[in-house]
Design an enzyme around this catalytic site. Structure first.
Site, short mmCIF file in Angstrom:
data_model
loop_
_atom_site.label_atom_id
_atom_site.label_comp_id
_atom_site.label_asym_id
_atom_site.label_seq_id
_atom_site.Cartn_x
_atom_site.Cartn_y
_atom_site.Cartn_z
CG HIS A 1 -37.27 162.98 63.35
ND1 HIS A 1 -37.20 161.98 64.38
CD2 HIS A 1 -36.57 164.20 63.63
CE1 HIS A 1 -36.47 162.77 65.48
NE2 HIS A 1 -36.27 163.84 65.08
CD GLU B 1 -24.98 171.94 65.64
OE1 GLU B 1 -25.33 171.90 66.69
OE2 GLU B 1 -25.37 171.37 64.67
CG ASP C 1 -27.20 168.86 65.09
OD1 ASP C 1 -26.07 168.89 64.47
OD2 ASP C 1 -28.03 169.82 65.27
#
Length: 525
Positions: free
Chosen positions: A94, A269, A158
């Site tokens: 990632h 957030e 997240d």
């Protein structure tokens, strides 16, 4: 196929023998039972999909000892001799700029390591619970196993489909970080294979220099193979709230108010809502109807309006009571200055809340926008520069952007300064995360377009770092001088750690921090 595999093996062994002729007598001396495999396309690709550097081979280790054998051979080239192959650890792939790639080297696929999650809990049911986790495990796998015991880690990312070793090598942040710190501040112990091939169990009290070096160390000092993660009691459900704003100052002020209430609020957030598509895409995972249809103004030279959204979450660990959580939401919401009546609340299972980005992934996949280039921009900005950076983004990067821009606060005192991670200096202790998470449609944005976006990001980030004291996160710096500026006063410590734990510069070539041509030239370059 057999012939190709034999040719590959011979080529790799030849590379290694050229660097180690003083003591390596046969391939079995280098690897024992460890097999090197022909590289697959995924070894030269990552989520960012803007860099592709092919390795000469891939290793799928079965244990830390396999990795130690490889690194030990590569780092033993002898005085004044440069190893001919570098090694990059790759978890879920990632990374954004080829950081987990190794051109002409070897990629170690850590997902092949044992991925067991062993939960330990004191007999009296009190505090001190933890999980021993293989570094190749995904965080979603850790969550699933821990929830079976009614427990969970405290700090998250997240997106949960990342490996434990991957996020601990970078930082690991989400909306819980204001309360518990990043994931690298929530580790009790590590098992690490250093660049010299030594397998070390380390902690804040046992080999602490290595422990803190590898946390946020960008894969430069060792490959994490196991981690011990502290756990807390997991709530069965979470009350998830969204509230909308038309003022950046009010939006930020309310976020700072929320993070001042850690006894009530567990997650905070926020994001900028730039247009209708931005609003729709940011609402995919939120399982409640949002009746917010603002006027965004005109793109044709008229006044363009931007809105903002805060997400926060609460749960009651003592009573496990929905009514109690509702009372907390009412209490907290009453202190906020959002656009009334535009606040929306929904109760969801704890697992579903933490795994919310999976729904966004599925939405992007359905539109062909997952396996595409992702020229992301992630920047930590001191509180005093947040408004200026927002204006800088609005004038450049967000033009034509249809996704949300994450904006939320972190507290610097939750980051352990002994780790290798970098956050900006902030006199008031508040830093804002800005994340432009772009997925480019190849039909609308080809290679030149993606390069243009990346160049714009470099310019914006460079200005923010110079003018506002910002620091990039998850980025590959364009030069050694930029890396030195990035680490600032921590540069000498970072270089000294490299000299101690990976003196031959075998590890982490994709970061571009330590060119392998200068491994013997000293530590101050």
């Amino acid at each position: 196929m057999v012939l190709m595999a034999l040719c590959l093996y011979a080529a790799v062994v030849a590379v290694l023998l050229c660097s180690s002729v003083d003591f390596i007598q046969s391939p079995s001396d280098v690897f024992g039972p460890v097999a090197l495999l022909e590289p697959t396309p995924s070894a030269a690709r990552d989520f960012g999909a803007v860099v592709s550097e092919a390795p000469i081979a891939v290793m799928r280790p079965r244990s830390a000892a396999d990795i130690a054998r490889l690194l030990g051979a590569l780092s033993s080239a002898g005085p004044g001799r440069r190893p001919r192959a570098a090694v990059a650890a790759r978890g879920a792939g990632h990374s954004l700029h080829g950081q987990a790639q190794a051109r002409g080297g070897i990629v170690v696929e850590t997902r092949a390591l044992p991925r067991a999650v062993a939960v330990s809990r004191p007999a009296d049911g009190g505090g001190g619970a933890y999980a021993d986790v293989g570094a190749g495990a995904l965080w979603v796998e850790v969550l699933e196993e821990c929830l079976r015991a009614g427990l969970a880690p405290r700090s998250w990312t997240d997106y949960l489909y990342l490996t434990v070793g991957g996020t601990l090598s970078n930082g690991g942040i989400s909306g819980q970080a204001f309360k518990h710190g990043p994931q690298i501040s929530n580790v009790l112990e590590l098992e690490v294979v250093t660049g010299t091939g030594e397998v070390v169990t380390c902690s804040p009290t046992q080999s602490p220099e290595l422990f803190f070096a590898v946390l946020g160390g960008l894969g430069q000092f060792g490959i994490i193979t196991r981690a011990r993660i502290p756990l807390q009691v997991a709530p069965p459900k979470v009350r998830w709230v969204r509230a909308f704003y038309d003022s950046f100052e009010t939006f930020n002020g309310d976020q700072e108010l929320l993070i001042s209430m850690p006894e009530l609020v567990d997650y905070v957030e926020g994001f900028m809502v730039l247009n209708e598509q931005s609003l729709r895409s940011s609402s995919v995972a939120f399982p409640a109807e949002v009746n917010f249809s603002p006027d965004f103004g005109s793109d044709d030279g008229g006044s363009k309006k931007v809105y903002y959204c805060i997400e926060f979450a609460v749960h009651d660990l003592q009573q496990q009571d929905s009514a109690a959580a509702d009372h907390v939401v009412e209490l907290v919401s009453g202190k906020l200055s959002f656009l009334r009546p535009h606040a929306y609340s929904v109760e969801v299972a704890y697992f579903d809340f933490l795994n919310r980005v999976r729904m966004e992934e599925e939405s992007l996949r359905s539109r062909g926008l997952w396996d595409v280039p992702h020229p992301w921009l992630n920047v930590f900005v001191p509180r005093h520069g947040a408004a200026a950076f927002k204006d800088l983004l609005m004038g450049t990067v967000t033009q034509g952007f249809e996704g949300p821009v994450l904006v939320y606060p972190l507290l610097t005192d939750r980051w352990d300064g002994n780790t290798s991670a970098v956050v900006p200096a902030a006199a008031d202790g508040v830093v804002y995360v800005f994340s432009v998470l772009r997925s480019t449609d190849p039909a609308r944005c080809g290679g030149a377009c993606v390069e243009g976006i990346l160049e714009e990001h470099y310019r914006v980030a460079d200005e923010a770092c110079r003018r506002l004291g910002a620091k990039q996160y998850l980025a590959r710096q364009p030069s050694r001088a930029h890396w030195r500026d990035h680490f600032g006063s921590g540069w000498d410590r970072f270089v000294a750690r490299k000299a101690r734990f990976d003196p031959m510069h075998v590890l982490g070539p994709g970061q571009g921090i330590f060119p392998r041509t200068d491994y013997a030239a000293g530590s101050s370059m």
